[in-house]
Design an enzyme around this catalytic site. Structure first.
Site, PDB file in Angstrom:
ATOM      1  N   ILE A   5     104.825 -20.263 -72.355  1.00 45.44           N
ATOM      2  CA  ILE A   5     105.875 -20.066 -73.415  1.00 45.44           C
ATOM      3  C   ILE A   5     106.247 -18.774 -73.255  1.00 45.44           C
ATOM      4  CG2 ILE A   5     106.660 -19.841 -75.848  1.00 45.44           C
ATOM      5  CD1 ILE A   5     104.360 -21.870 -76.594  1.00 45.44           C
TER       6      ILE A   5
ATOM      7  N   GLU B   3      85.722 -25.101 -73.846  1.00 40.94           N
ATOM      8  CA  GLU B   3      84.698 -24.535 -72.983  1.00 40.94           C
ATOM      9  C   GLU B   3      83.214 -24.873 -73.432  1.00 40.94           C
ATOM     10  OE1 GLU B   3      85.476 -21.686 -70.529  1.00 40.94           O
ATOM     11  OE2 GLU B   3      87.739 -21.760 -70.978  1.00 40.94           O
TER      12      GLU B   3
ATOM     13  N   LYS C 293      96.050 -12.463 -78.319  1.00 44.46           N
ATOM     14  CA  LYS C 293      97.241 -12.547 -78.358  1.00 44.46           C
ATOM     15  C   LYS C 293      98.140 -12.253 -79.370  1.00 44.46           C
ATOM     16  CE  LYS C 293      96.262 -16.846 -76.111  1.00 44.46           C
ATOM     17  NZ  LYS C 293      95.801 -18.319 -76.401  1.00 44.46           N
TER      18      LYS C 293
END
Ligand code: NAP
Length: 441
Positions: free
Chosen positions: A143, A197, A212
Site C-alpha cells: 500500500i 510465523e 508501523k
C-alpha cells in the site's frame, strides 16, 4: 550521491534475498521496460548478499557480484543505492544502513523495526549527507501509504490516522469471525497455511503494527518517531465469545493502530499512539477488511477521509513498494524521509488516553456465584460509567467461570479506567478484564 542528472543506470546493491529480495529481482526483470521508462533510466542490480550463497532462490544471480559480508556494500564504488531487505532493528541491517548513508549513497529498506527504532537518527544522517532514505515497504507492504501521506495528502493537516496494520492478526480475527473457532485453533491453522510465523509474537501481540504506527504518526503529525510511546496490546486474549458478542451488537473485532494529536492543558501538542483490538461498526470500511489485507484511514482537513487498502505483505506487493522507492531515487526525488526535515520533527509527550470520549466494550471473566454482577455494576456506577447493555454469557455447570460482557454509553475513558481500578482487587474476577474501544462510524 546517486547520479540523478544522467540517464546512466541507477546501480543497486541488494542485501537480503528472501521473500522480498527475490521479489525485487523478479519484478525488475519482468517490468524492466516500464520501470526504465518511468525512472528515466535503467535500474540495475550490481551486487547481492545473503547468508547462504548456495541456496536456490528461483532467480538468476549469475550477473551480480556476491558479497559475503553485506556491510561491505556500503563502500562499493560501483553502487549508488543499497536496498536493505534483511530485517532486524539492530545488528548488520543497522550497520549497513548507517554505513550506506555515511558513504553518501541512497538507502531503501522494508525494515519497519529498524525505522521505528532508529529512523530519526538515520533520517538526520541522510539529510546531512543530502542522500535519500526511503521505506515505503516498511509500512503496510504494497500500500503506498508513505507516499500517500508525504505526497498525495501533503497539503492537509492530518486529523486522524488509524488502520489495520498487521495481516496476520487480521487474518486470525476475521477467520475466528467466519468460523466461530477459538484463538488458539485459528492461530495454529494460520501457521500451517503460512499466514503466521512459527513465533507469532510480533504479529499477534501488536508489536509489528506498533512499528508501523510509530512511522505513520511521525509522517502524519510531524512528530519525532517514538515507538516506546505506543500503547500496545495484542489479540491473544480475544475469545470466540467476544467475537460472537460483538457480532450480536453490530460490530466486528479488528486490531487497530491509531494515532491522534491533541493538546494538553498548557496547549502543548500531545500524541496518542495505540495498537489495540477494537470493536468496529459493521458499516465502517475497516469492518470489511478481512484476511491478511491491510487498510489505513487518513482523515485530512481538506481531503476528508482517505482509505488506503491492499496487501500488507507478500513478495509481489512488498517488492512493488521497494521498486517504487528506487524509481523515486532514480528520478532524483529524495525529500525529507518523514515529510519535514528531521530537525523540525517535534518531540511530543504521550497523550493521556483517558481523555478520549467514546463507548467501550468490557468483558469480565468471573466466578459463577451470586453478587458478582452487582459488584461490577456498583463499580461502574461509582466511577460514573453508564452501561448501555450487559450480557452474562452462559453459566458454567460446575460453578466455575462465566463471561460478563458490557458496552458503555459514550463517556470518558478515564471513568472506565477508574471502574477497573475499583475492581482490581475483586475476588470475583478470575482474569484481567478485556477492554476494547468502540470505533465510531
Ligand atoms: N515478507 C514480507 O511480506 C514483508 C513485508 C513488509 C516488510 N518486510 C520486511 O522486509 C525485510 C525482509 O523480509 P523477508 O520476508 O524477505 O525476510 P526473509 O525471507 O527472512 O529474508 C531475509 C534475507 O536476509 C538474509 N540475511 C539474514 N541475515 C543476513 C546477514 N547477516 N547477512 C546477509 N544476509 C542476511 C537471508 O539470507 P538467507 O536467505 O541466505 O538465509 C535472507 O535472504 C524485513 O525487514 C521485513 O520486516 C517483509
Amino acid at each position: 550521491m546517486p547520479d540523478t542528472t544522467s540517464s546512466a543506470p541507477l546501480r543497486i546493491a541488494l542485501a537480503g534475498l528472501g521473500t522480498v529480495g527475490a521479489g525485487v529481482i523478479r519484478l525488475l526483470d519482468a517490468n524492466a521496460d516500464l520501470v526504465t521508462a518511468r525512472a528515466g533510466r535503467p535500474l540495475e542490480i550490481v551486487a547481492v548478499s545473503a547468508r547462504d550463497r548456495n541456496r536456490d532462490r528461483g532467480v538468476d544471480l549469475s550477473g551480480f557480484a556476491w558479497e559475503d559480508d553485506m556491510t561491505q556494500m556500503a563502500s562499493r564504488g560501483d553502487v549508488d543505492v543499497v536496498v536493505e531487505l534483511v530485517g532486524g532493528a539492530d545488528g548488520p541491517a543497522l550497520t549497513l544502513a548507517r554505513d550506506t548513508i555515511a558513504a553518501g549513497k541512497g538507502l531503501v529498506t522494508a525494515n519497519k523495526a529498524m525505522i521505528a527504532h532508529h529512523g530519526l537518527a538515520l533520517a538526520e544522517s541522510a539529510e546531512a549527507q543530502g542522500t535519500a532514505l526511503k521505506f515505503e515497504a516498511a509500512v503496510a507492504g504494497g500500500i503506498p501509504i508513505v507516499k500517500g501521506l508525504r505526497e498525495g495528502a501533503a497539503a492537509n493537516s492530518i486529523e486522524h490516522i488509524y488502520g489495520i496494520l498487521n495481516g496476520t492478526a487480521n487474518y486470525i480475527l476475521s477467520t475466528m469471525e467466519s468460523s466461530g473457532a477459538d484463538f488458539a485453533t485459528t492461530l495454529k491453522d494460520a501457521q500451517e497455511l503460512g499466514y503466521a510465523e512459527a513465533d507469532p509474537t510480533f504479529d499477534i501481540e501488536g508489536i509489528d503494527a506498533a512499528h508501523k504506527l510509530a512511522i505513520l504518526a511521525a509522517i502524519s503529525f510531524g512528530a519525532r518517531v517514538d515507538f516506546e510511546a505506543v500503547a500496545c496490546e495484542g489479540i491473544s486474549r480475544v475469545r470466540a465469545a467476544d467475537i460472537a458478542q460483538a457480532d450480536a451488537l453490530g460490530y466486528v473485532i479488528r486490531l487497530i493502530g491509531m494515532a491522534d494529536i491533541s493538546t494538553d492543558s498548557s496547549g502543548a501538542p500531545v500524541l496518542l499512539q495505540q495498537v489495540k483490538p477494537c470493536l468496529v461498526p459493521k458499516g465502517h470500511p475497516l469492518a470489511h477488511v478481512t484476511g491478511p489485507t491491510n487498510a489505513v484511514v487518513a482523515e485530512g482537513n481538506y481531503s476528508g477521509r482517505l482509505l488506503f487498502q491492499g496487501a500488507g505483505a507478500g513478495e509481489g506487493p512488498t517488492a512493488s513498494a521497494v521498486v517504487a522507492d528506487l524509481i523515486d531515487i532514480a528520478r532524483g526525488e529524495a525529500g525529507a524521509p518523514f515529510s519535514v526535515p528531521a530537525a523540525a520533527l517535534q518531540a511530543m509527550a504521550p497523550a493521556e488516553s483517558g481523555a478520549r470520549i467514546g463507548q467501550t466494550y468490557l468483558r469480565f471473566t468471573v466466578s459463577d456465584r451470586p453478587g458478582v454482577l452487582a459488584e461490577i455494576t456498583a463499580a461502574m456506577r461509582d466511577a460514573d460509567v453508564s452501561i448501555e447493555s450487559l450480557i452474562q454469557q452462559g453459566r458454567a455447570n460446575d460453578g466455575g467461570e462465566v463471561l460478563v460482557a458490557m458496552v458503555t454509553h459514550d463517556g470518558p475513558e478515564s471513568c472506565v479506567t477508574h471502574a477497573l481500578q475499583l475492581l482490581a482487587d475483586s475476588e470475583s474476577l478470575t482474569a484481567p478484564p478485556l477492554v476494547m474501544k468502540i470505533l465510531e462510524d
